[in-house]
Design an enzyme around this catalytic site. Structure first.
Site, PDB file in Angstrom:
ATOM      1  CB  CYS A 157      -0.929   0.022   1.208  1.00  0.00           C
ATOM      2  SG  CYS A 157      -2.238  -1.162   1.054  1.00  0.00           S
TER       3      CYS A 157
HETATM    4  N1  CO8 Z   1     -20.319  -9.699   7.146  1.00  0.00           N
HETATM    5  C1  CO8 Z   1     -20.797  -9.918   8.406  1.00  0.00           C
HETATM    6  N2  CO8 Z   1     -20.007 -10.175   9.458  1.00  0.00           N
HETATM    7  C2  CO8 Z   1     -18.673 -10.208   9.248  1.00  0.00           C
HETATM    8  C3  CO8 Z   1     -18.111  -9.991   7.967  1.00  0.00           C
HETATM    9  C4  CO8 Z   1     -19.004  -9.739   6.898  1.00  0.00           C
HETATM   10  N3  CO8 Z   1     -18.539  -9.537   5.645  1.00  0.00           N
HETATM   11  N4  CO8 Z   1     -16.763 -10.085   8.062  1.00  0.00           N
HETATM   12  C5  CO8 Z   1     -16.493 -10.359   9.351  1.00  0.00           C
HETATM   13  N5  CO8 Z   1     -17.632 -10.439  10.057  1.00  0.00           N
HETATM   14  C6  CO8 Z   1     -17.766 -10.738  11.494  1.00  0.00           C
HETATM   15  C7  CO8 Z   1     -16.523 -11.426  12.041  1.00  0.00           C
HETATM   16  O1  CO8 Z   1     -16.558 -12.799  11.796  1.00  0.00           O
HETATM   17  C8  CO8 Z   1     -16.602 -11.085  13.501  1.00  0.00           C
HETATM   18  O2  CO8 Z   1     -17.530 -11.913  14.112  1.00  0.00           O
HETATM   19  P1  CO8 Z   1     -17.276 -12.452  15.627  1.00  0.00           P
HETATM   20  O3  CO8 Z   1     -17.263 -11.198  16.463  1.00  0.00           O
HETATM   21  O4  CO8 Z   1     -18.448 -13.322  15.863  1.00  0.00           O
HETATM   22  O5  CO8 Z   1     -15.946 -13.139  15.589  1.00  0.00           O
HETATM   23  C9  CO8 Z   1     -17.197  -9.663  13.503  1.00  0.00           C
HETATM   24  O6  CO8 Z   1     -17.865  -9.525  12.237  1.00  0.00           O
HETATM   25  C10 CO8 Z   1     -16.135  -8.598  13.641  1.00  0.00           C
HETATM   26  O7  CO8 Z   1     -15.067  -8.866  12.699  1.00  0.00           O
HETATM   27  P2  CO8 Z   1     -13.700  -8.111  12.692  1.00  0.00           P
HETATM   28  O8  CO8 Z   1     -13.143  -8.072  14.070  1.00  0.00           O
HETATM   29  O9  CO8 Z   1     -12.829  -8.677  11.616  1.00  0.00           O
HETATM   30  O10 CO8 Z   1     -14.207  -6.649  12.252  1.00  0.00           O
HETATM   31  P3  CO8 Z   1     -13.470  -5.266  12.325  1.00  0.00           P
HETATM   32  O11 CO8 Z   1     -14.355  -4.322  13.023  1.00  0.00           O
HETATM   33  O12 CO8 Z   1     -12.069  -5.398  12.790  1.00  0.00           O
HETATM   34  O13 CO8 Z   1     -13.437  -4.824  10.785  1.00  0.00           O
HETATM   35  C11 CO8 Z   1     -11.815  -4.651   9.005  1.00  0.00           C
HETATM   36  C12 CO8 Z   1     -12.716  -5.584   9.828  1.00  0.00           C
HETATM   37  C13 CO8 Z   1     -12.724  -3.728   8.214  1.00  0.00           C
HETATM   38  C14 CO8 Z   1     -11.007  -5.512   8.054  1.00  0.00           C
HETATM   39  C15 CO8 Z   1     -10.922  -3.828   9.940  1.00  0.00           C
HETATM   40  O14 CO8 Z   1     -10.292  -4.661  10.874  1.00  0.00           O
HETATM   41  C16 CO8 Z   1      -9.846  -3.049   9.218  1.00  0.00           C
HETATM   42  O15 CO8 Z   1     -10.112  -2.241   8.334  1.00  0.00           O
HETATM   43  N6  CO8 Z   1      -8.596  -3.241   9.620  1.00  0.00           N
HETATM   44  C17 CO8 Z   1      -7.464  -2.555   9.034  1.00  0.00           C
HETATM   45  C18 CO8 Z   1      -7.118  -3.257   7.819  1.00  0.00           C
HETATM   46  C19 CO8 Z   1      -6.110  -2.540   6.990  1.00  0.00           C
HETATM   47  O16 CO8 Z   1      -5.953  -1.353   6.996  1.00  0.00           O
HETATM   48  N7  CO8 Z   1      -5.417  -3.326   6.254  1.00  0.00           N
HETATM   49  C20 CO8 Z   1      -4.488  -2.832   5.324  1.00  0.00           C
HETATM   50  C21 CO8 Z   1      -4.545  -3.807   4.223  1.00  0.00           C
HETATM   51  S1  CO8 Z   1      -4.170  -3.112   2.758  1.00  0.00           S
HETATM   52  C22 CO8 Z   1      -2.546  -3.410   2.366  1.00  0.00           C
HETATM   53  O17 CO8 Z   1      -1.660  -3.368   3.133  1.00  0.00           O
HETATM   54  C23 CO8 Z   1      -2.290  -3.729   0.947  1.00  0.00           C
HETATM   55  C24 CO8 Z   1      -1.987  -5.135   0.779  1.00  0.00           C
HETATM   56  C25 CO8 Z   1      -1.795  -5.417  -0.671  1.00  0.00           C
HETATM   57  C26 CO8 Z   1      -3.046  -5.316  -1.489  1.00  0.00           C
HETATM   58  C27 CO8 Z   1      -3.827  -6.571  -1.507  1.00  0.00           C
HETATM   59  C28 CO8 Z   1      -4.873  -6.576  -2.592  1.00  0.00           C
HETATM   60  C29 CO8 Z   1      -5.795  -7.760  -2.502  1.00  0.00           C
END
Ligand code: CO8
Length: 375
Positions: A157
């Site tokens: 990124c």
């Molecule tokens: N629908 C419904 N429920 C869901 C879904 C969904 N789609 N997905 C997860 N849940 C559930 C989970 O299972 C979990 O349930 P439980 O509590 O029962 O275990 C609950 O919802 C909460 O899940 P999370 O804890 O995962 O939810 P978050 O509030 O943490 O949100 C995010 C998830 C949005 C992913 C968040 O953690 C986030 O944005 N984190 C930062 C991520 C980030 O910035 N990453 C950078 C990556 S980008 C990068 O570096 C580039 C890489 C190269 C590119 C790759 C291209 C493919």
């Protein structure tokens, strides 16, 4: 003699296909239902975990994303496919990354009032390259008709800001007069669309930035006052895909870790302080006070993450427009996100105004660029 490097033009290529959260969730849930029906016996026996439905509400609340652009929509939305379908191109045709980058590069040149003849180097900086060699950047150089040299680089990124630092340093030292930094991001090809935890996160796009000497700029520009890059190893965002796949004991299996993997919660927690401290340190070094800052063009991964960073950096809740987000329309486009925000929300700044581009992500990596508007 040191030259003053400036950004004099940017360009954005936006694919003509988009996927709304509603379409995405409908396709995922159909896939999950089919998967669960197919594995009903194993699920009943407890040897396979049933797939849970995705939800539009969760996606919007957790990320702020409303839709994403992709190079192919039909494959992603087909519950029997669940990935983009991109045709194999002949070796004598432009590759898909080169084609996307070319469009953005031509727009950046037009915005700066320049042509390929004015460019000395092309850097293709992206989070995944469709091949190891020949460098995609050299193909783009050839398609544009640029003389000089070109190379690829990948810092996930943060690729765009690291690329801007490389280009700015070369311009400053006098080894080149100008460079195009291009960021073609086909995130849809390395995203795991069958995993509800991440299937909503990414989209495709390409951005381009022209960096040249201030004295060569034809119109208004942003002086690159200073850049700062940092990395710190982490396995929390990773993919194990690559040409070594064939050599592994399990051969060509479609393993989960060959696509994008992340521990989103951990990333959220660990990257926030890293980025806030990085920007604060960069500003302090350059004598930029929070009150001097007119705009923050942040990496576009998550709305609440950006709200938090904006508040930390500015020391208050940013006013509307001070920290523009584009992720609601584009989703996370890896290295291109902060450049789209800069491209779309910078022209209204007045001469003398200061802003910061900051990207962050896998590696971990953080890159910041302090800019000042001229003209
Ligand atoms: N629908 C419904 N429920 C869901 C879904 C969904 N789609 N997905 C997860 N849940 C559930 C989970 O299972 C979990 O349930 P439980 O509590 O029962 O275990 C609950 O919802 C909460 O899940 P999370 O804890 O995962 O939810 P978050 O509030 O943490 O949100 C995010 C998830 C949005 C992913 C968040 O953690 C986030 O944005 N984190 C930062 C991520 C980030 O910035 N990453 C950078 C990556 S980008 C990068 O570096 C580039 C890489 C190269 C590119 C790759 C291209 C493919």
């Amino acid at each position: 003699m040191a030259y003053s490097p400036v950004i004099s033009g940017t360009g954005v290529f936006t694919p003509d296909q988009s996927i709304s959260n509603a379409e995405l969730v409908e396709a995922f849930n159909a896939y999950a239902d089919r998967y669960n029906a197919k594995h009903a016996d194993e699920i009943a026996a407890g040897t396979v975990t049933a797939k849970e439905h995705s939800s539009e509400d969760f996606i919007l609340k957790a990320s702020g994303i409303e839709q994403r652009y992709v190079m192919n929509k039909s494959g992603v939305l087909d519950p029997d496919v669940m990935h983009p379908l991109l045709r194999q191109r002949g070796d004598d045709e432009p590759s898909i990354m080169a084609e996307m980058a070319l469009d953005a590069a031509n727009k950046a040149l037009a915005a700066a009032g320049k042509t390929a003849e004015d460019v000395d180097a092309v850097i293709c900086a992206a989070s995944n390259l469709e091949r190891a060699y020949p460098a995609v950047a050299i193909e783009i150089q050839e398609l544009l008709g640029v003389k000089g040299f070109a190379f690829d680089m990948n810092v996930a990124c943060s690729s765009a800001t690291f690329g801007i630092q490389a280009a700015a340093d070369m311009v400053r030292s006098g080894s080149i007069r100008s460079a195009l930094v291009v960021n073609p991001e086909i995130c849809s090809a390395h995203l795991e669309w069958r995993d509800r935890d991440c299937h909503f996160i990414f989209g495709d796009v390409a951005t381009a930035t022209l960096i040249e000497r201030a004295e060569d700029a034809n119109g208004p520009y942003f002086e690159i006052k200073s850049t700062r890059c940092a990395t710190e190893f982490s396995n929390n965002i990773r993919n194990n895909n690559g040409y070594l796949r064939r050599s592994r004991p399990d051969g060509m299996q479609d393993r989960r870790d060959m696509q994008f993997m992340q521990n989103g919660r951990k990333v959220f927690k660990e990257v926030l302080p890293l980025v806030s401290q990085h920007i604060a340190g960069h500003m302090e070094e350059e004598g930029v006070k929070a009150d001097d800052l007119k705009r923050l063009w942040l990496h576009q991964a998550n709305k609440s993450m950006n709200d938090f960073i904006g508040k930390k950096v500015m020391g208050r809740t940013p006013e509307a427009g001070e920290q523009p987000n584009i992720l609601q329309d584009y989703a996370n486009t890896s290295s291109a996100g902060s450049i789209i925000a800069f491209s779309q929300y910078s022209e209204d700044l007045a001469p003398g105004d200061v802003g910061i581009i900051c990207s962050f992500g896998a590696g971990y990596s953080v890159g910041s660029v302090i800019l000042q508007r001229h003209g």
